[in-house]
Every structure is written in structure tokens, then in C-alpha cells.
Design a protein around this motif. Structure first.
Motif, PDB file in Angstrom:
ATOM      1  N   TYR A   6      16.336 -21.129 -50.481  1.00 19.36           N
ATOM      2  CA  TYR A   6      16.617 -19.828 -51.102  1.00 19.36           C
ATOM      3  C   TYR A   6      17.738 -19.886 -52.127  1.00 19.36           C
ATOM      4  CZ  TYR A   6      13.648 -18.738 -47.265  1.00 19.36           C
ATOM      5  OH  TYR A   6      12.595 -18.755 -46.405  1.00 19.36           O
ATOM      6  N   LEU A  14       6.759 -23.212 -51.472  1.00 19.94           N
ATOM      7  CA  LEU A  14       5.332 -23.009 -51.216  1.00 19.94           C
ATOM      8  C   LEU A  14       5.137 -22.724 -49.738  1.00 19.94           C
ATOM      9  CD1 LEU A  14       4.050 -25.931 -53.434  1.00 19.94           C
ATOM     10  CD2 LEU A  14       3.587 -23.497 -53.837  1.00 19.94           C
ATOM     11  N   ARG A  15       4.126 -21.933 -49.419  1.00 18.01           N
ATOM     12  CA  ARG A  15       3.918 -21.548 -48.025  1.00 18.01           C
ATOM     13  C   ARG A  15       2.668 -22.233 -47.474  1.00 18.01           C
ATOM     14  NH1 ARG A  15       3.159 -15.931 -47.693  1.00 18.01           N
ATOM     15  NH2 ARG A  15       2.314 -16.138 -49.775  1.00 18.01           N
ATOM     16  N   GLU A  16       2.935 -23.211 -46.611  1.00 19.84           N
ATOM     17  CA  GLU A  16       1.859 -24.064 -46.103  1.00 19.84           C
ATOM     18  C   GLU A  16       0.801 -23.273 -45.327  1.00 19.84           C
ATOM     19  OE1 GLU A  16       2.571 -28.282 -44.285  1.00 19.84           O
ATOM     20  OE2 GLU A  16       2.406 -26.860 -42.639  1.00 19.84           O
ATOM     21  N   VAL A  17       1.253 -22.355 -44.489  1.00 22.29           N
ATOM     22  CA  VAL A  17       0.293 -21.624 -43.642  1.00 22.29           C
ATOM     23  C   VAL A  17      -0.664 -20.808 -44.503  1.00 22.29           C
ATOM     24  CG1 VAL A  17       0.075 -19.819 -41.870  1.00 22.29           C
ATOM     25  CG2 VAL A  17       1.887 -21.554 -41.689  1.00 22.29           C
ATOM     26  N   ALA A  18      -0.110 -20.100 -45.490  1.00 21.22           N
ATOM     27  CA  ALA A  18      -0.954 -19.272 -46.360  1.00 21.22           C
ATOM     28  C   ALA A  18      -1.910 -20.134 -47.184  1.00 21.22           C
ATOM     29  CB  ALA A  18      -0.072 -18.430 -47.276  1.00 21.22           C
ATOM     30  N   GLU A  37       9.150 -30.988 -47.711  1.00 15.65           N
ATOM     31  CA  GLU A  37      10.320 -30.641 -48.531  1.00 15.65           C
ATOM     32  C   GLU A  37      10.646 -31.755 -49.521  1.00 15.65           C
ATOM     33  OE1 GLU A  37      12.574 -27.935 -49.914  1.00 15.65           O
ATOM     34  OE2 GLU A  37      11.358 -27.525 -48.132  1.00 15.65           O
ATOM     35  N   GLU A  63       7.810 -30.653 -52.378  1.00 16.35           N
ATOM     36  CA  GLU A  63       8.711 -29.798 -53.159  1.00 16.35           C
ATOM     37  C   GLU A  63       9.620 -30.657 -54.032  1.00 16.35           C
ATOM     38  OE1 GLU A  63       7.981 -26.924 -53.422  1.00 16.35           O
ATOM     39  OE2 GLU A  63       8.045 -25.688 -51.628  1.00 16.35           O
ATOM     40  N   ARG A  81      11.078 -27.902 -56.564  1.00 16.65           N
ATOM     41  CA  ARG A  81      10.376 -26.612 -56.636  1.00 16.65           C
ATOM     42  C   ARG A  81      10.167 -26.075 -58.043  1.00 16.65           C
ATOM     43  NH1 ARG A  81      14.144 -25.667 -52.929  1.00 16.65           N
ATOM     44  NH2 ARG A  81      15.048 -23.983 -54.158  1.00 16.65           N
ATOM     45  N   ASP A 183       2.260 -20.717 -56.569  1.00 14.83           N
ATOM     46  CA  ASP A 183       1.237 -20.541 -55.544  1.00 14.83           C
ATOM     47  C   ASP A 183      -0.155 -20.270 -56.136  1.00 14.83           C
ATOM     48  OD1 ASP A 183      -0.187 -18.459 -53.527  1.00 14.83           O
ATOM     49  OD2 ASP A 183       0.849 -20.053 -52.454  1.00 14.83           O
TER      50      ASP A 183
END
Ligand code: BT5
Length: 266
Positions: A6, A14-18, A37, A63, A81, A183
């Protein structure tokens, strides 16, 4: 907390689950998307996995890469990132002579996804650099491991001018892209890659029959131009880039070139 996800609100993780919910499973070939990461190189990691027998469809996204690879022992570097850095493991059941189309196919997938998501007029420099306004937005590295191919893709997204590793590079941000969110770009890229790959495999790797060659020609900034080619043995030649042949080679004058670095001449 320099490593906190943050610390830079313009660069959310990035959001792995989504990503898995949206892309893995049903529509193939992606089985699982793993986001780490940091690693040395996603290509090195998936090449090791391929050697250990990992099945087709693994996707690894980092990332940050601390030793990102380019072609011919060169380096690929990007701030954490700020870019997409990923590799996919494929085991195409197509004749060996046609497999050299796979990195070109990846270029078409990246350029198409960039166009759709960001509005940038991305073009391809043979074999598979993706350019925006003549500068390098994305690089692709295909490595063969037995019958597997590890395709590595790096796309500069929110990289700022002072962060560019070389002056000939650019990013979605610097090229005025409409969207610098990684994303949707990653989703579009993996979907495009899956779709092109499925059709290409269905046609046993015949790039003309499946429309891939036509798609590549449409996006090419190299065809029809005067080019200088530096070959892997460091000899060079210059000529008119006339076409791409059935094996994905660039036809320059009388020669068909399978590997080299191209300079677009005026
Ligand atoms: C490439 O090599 O363009 C292939 C790059 C592939 C990178 C991806 S990232 C995920 C996966 N894991 C890896 O370890 N690699 C892949 P090449 O055509 O040889 O270009 C390398 C040259 O591009 C370098 O020598 C620099 O001049 C330049 N370069 C390095 N980083 C760059 C960047 N972020 N953007 C644009 N150009 C870059």
C-alpha cells in the motif's frame, strides 16, 4: 514499510483470488494463476516447473522480478507493481516446424489486449516486441523446455519516464493509455492468449489457415519497411521486410530470418 503493497496507491497489488475466479478452469487452458510478490524470473520458475513435469496451463505472475530475462542473455527490468510480468506454460500438440509461431501469437495477444483496454495503437516489431509510438511497451521471451514452451511477457504499465530502463522504452501511462489499471489488462491479455492459442492448436499450428498470420500482418510495424537485421552471429543485413513465412520467419530480400534484432530504417 518500503515493501508494503500500500506504499504506492497508484500501484495496487494484483488480486490472485479474483483473477482465478475470472480466468482459471472452465474455458482453458489456464489451470491456476499464481501471483507472487517477488521472484528472480517467472520464466526461470516455470522452466523449472516444466522440467519437473508440470502440466500445460500454469500461469505465474510476479509483482517484482529481481533477474528478469530478455532474449540472448539480456535483462528485463521494471519497478515493483508498475508492470505486468508473467509467464505461461504451454505444451502445444502442433508440428515442431510451426511452433515458432507461438511467440508471434503472444505478440498478437498482447497488442490486441493493449489496444482494447487502453486505446493505444500498439504495433508489433518482428518478432514480437510490442511498440507504442515506436517505443517498446512490451517484450516477450519464449523458451523451449523439452516439449513445453514457457512464454514470458513483460508489459510496462504505470512506469514513469525516470523509471524507464532504456530511453527507447515506454509504458501505457507514458503513451497516454486510457487505463493504467493492471487488472483488466492482465485479464484481457490472458483471455486473448487463450482464444488465439485454442484456434491455432485446433488448426494444428497452421498460422495461415487459422487467421493468425493475417492478424499478425495487420499489427506489424515491420512489414513493408526498410530494416536492418542483426543476426545472432552478429553479422547484419539490410533490406525490405516483405513478409512472414509459414514458419514465422521474416522475409528480407531473398532471406528468411528466424532470429535476430530488427531496426526499422526510415
Ligand atoms: C525481451 O527481450 O524483450 C523479452 C522480455 C521478456 C520479459 C518477461 S517479464 C516476465 C518473463 N520473465 C522473465 O524473466 N522474462 C519474461 P529482448 O528483446 O532481448 O529485450 C531486452 C532489452 O529490452 C534489454 O536489453 C533492454 O534494452 C530493454 N528493456 C529492458 N527492460 C525493459 C522494459 N521494462 N521495457 C522496455 N525495454 C526494456
Amino acid at each position: 514499510m518500503p515493501d508494503s503493497p500500500y506504499t504506492d496507491l497508484d500501484r495496487p497489488p494484483l488480486r490472485e483470488v479474483a483473477l482465478n475466479r475470472a480466468l482459471a478452469g472452465e474455458h482453458g487452458p489456464w489451470r491456476e494463476i499464481i501471483v507472487v510478490e517477488r521472484t528472480t524470473s517467472t520464466n526461470a520458475d516455470l522452466a523449472a516447473a516444466a522440467r519437473a513435469g508440470e502440466a500445460e496451463g500454469a500461469v505465474l505472475v510476479a509483482e517484482l522480478q529481481t533477474a528478469g530475462r530478455g532474449r540472448r542473455e539480456r535483462r528485463w527490468s521494471a519497478p515493483p507493481r508498475a508492470s505486468l510480468a508473467l509467464s505461461v506454460l504451454l505444451r502445444p500438440g502442433v508440428p515442431v516446424a510451426r511452433r515458432s509461431w507461438l511467440p508471434l501469437l503472444a505478440g498478437v495477444a498482447v497488442a490486441s489486449a493493449v489496444r482494447r483496454v487502453t486505446g493505444i495503437d500498439a504495433e508489433l516489431k518482428w518478432p514480437n516486441d510490442v511498440l507504442a509510438e515506436g517505443r517498446k511497451l512490451s517484450g516477450i521471451l519464449a523458451e523451449q523446455v523439452g516439449d513445453a514452451i514457457v512464454l514470458g511477457i513483460g508489459v510496462n504499465v504505470s512506469t514513469k519516464e525516470h523509471e524507464l530502463p532504456v530511453p527507447e522504452a515506454t509504458s501505457v501511462l507514458l503513451a497516454g493509455g486510457a487505463n493504467t489499471d493492471r487488472d483488466p489488462l492482465l485479464r484481457a491479455l490472458l483471455r486473448e492468449l487463450a482464444d488465439l492459442y485454442r484456434v491455432w492448436c485446433h488448426h494444428a499450428g497452421d498460422a495461415e489457415a487459422c487467421g493468425l498470420a493475417a492478424g499478425y500482418r495487420r499489427l506489424s510495424a515491420t512489414l513493408g519497411r526498410a530494416v536492418r537485421v542483426e543476426l545472432p552471429d552478429h553479422t547484419a543485413l539490410a533490406g525490405h521486410a516483405a513478409d512472414i513465412d509459414a514458419a514465422g520467419r521474416l522475409v528480407v530480400g531473398e532471406q528468411a530470418i528466424s532470429a535476430g534484432d530488427i531496426e526499422h530504417l526510415r
